[in-house]
Write an enzyme that holds these catalytic residues in place. Structure first.
Site, mmCIF file in Angstrom:
data_model
loop_
_atom_site.group_PDB
_atom_site.id
_atom_site.type_symbol
_atom_site.label_atom_id
_atom_site.label_comp_id
_atom_site.label_asym_id
_atom_site.label_seq_id
_atom_site.Cartn_x
_atom_site.Cartn_y
_atom_site.Cartn_z
ATOM 1 N N CYS A 115 33.312 -66.368 1.361
ATOM 2 C CA CYS A 115 32.377 -67.606 1.954
ATOM 3 C C CYS A 115 32.290 -67.801 3.740
ATOM 4 C CB CYS A 115 33.453 -68.985 1.761
ATOM 5 S SG CYS A 115 32.483 -70.266 2.166
ATOM 6 N N CYS B 117 33.157 -70.082 4.814
ATOM 7 C CA CYS B 117 34.426 -71.227 5.480
ATOM 8 C C CYS B 117 35.533 -70.507 6.442
ATOM 9 C CB CYS B 117 35.433 -70.244 4.539
ATOM 10 S SG CYS B 117 35.176 -70.945 3.051
#
Length: 182
Positions: A104, A107
């Site tokens: 991600c 993230c």
């Protein structure tokens, strides 16, 4: 009478490397990466070069300069589902947990923010990271269906949830509100 000169002389048909014996000729191959007719004249690409690639020169350090590294990570610590109860539920100080995944991209941005927050608020709160790919049962137990998600815990109970990539000020505001209520 002298013989007539041929219309094509032998030296005219020779390749440039044969015409100029001082120049080496590169290998000509079809469908391969070595299809250059003339070899590169840069020093790093010579066959007798010590290194096959160009390398940047090493920077010299000052006489008294030494490199210092820290054995303890000052950012958010990674936790597992096994250590969840010990570090989050049974904690006597407020806890910030980031749910993330290695694939991600957003993230990674939130991870940097959480690491900065962990340094700024060390001693006031504890910051942890939990990989949702490795421990999906913990994420589903707190109804996390999107990442990155940051949860704030107080006395083992979830107090606030922040989902998505937001500015650092949003996280700091939530933490300040959270700490001022104590």
């Amino acid at each position: 009478m002298a013989a007539a000169a041929p219309c094509c002389s032998a030296t005219a048909l020779q390749t440039p490397s044969a015409a100029a014996p001082g120049r080496p000729r590169g290998v000509v191959g079809y469908g391969c990466s070595s299809a250059r007719r003339w070899p590169c004249r840069r020093w790093a690409h010579r066959p007798d070069a010590a290194t096959p690639r160009i390398r940047r020169p090493l920077t010299r350090r000052a006489a008294g300069a030494t490199r210092v590294s820290c054995a303890y990570s000052v950012g958010a610590e990674r936790i597992t589902a096994c250590s969840w109860n010990e570090y989050v539920i049974c904690s006597d100080v407020p806890v910030l947990v980031e749910f993330w995944a290695s694939w991600c991209g957003p993230c990674r941005m939130v991870t940097r923010l959480v690491d900065e927050i962990a340094q700024e608020y060390s001693g006031k709160i504890k910051c942890y990271r939990l990989d949702t790919d490795d421990y999906p049962q913990t994420a589903t137990s707190y109804d996390i269906d999107r990442i990155p998600t940051v949860l704030l815990f107080k006395d083992g109970e979830k107090v606030q949830s922040i989902t998505g990539t937001l500015p650092k000020a949003v996280y700091v505001r939530a933490i300040e509100k959270f700490i001022s209520e104590q």
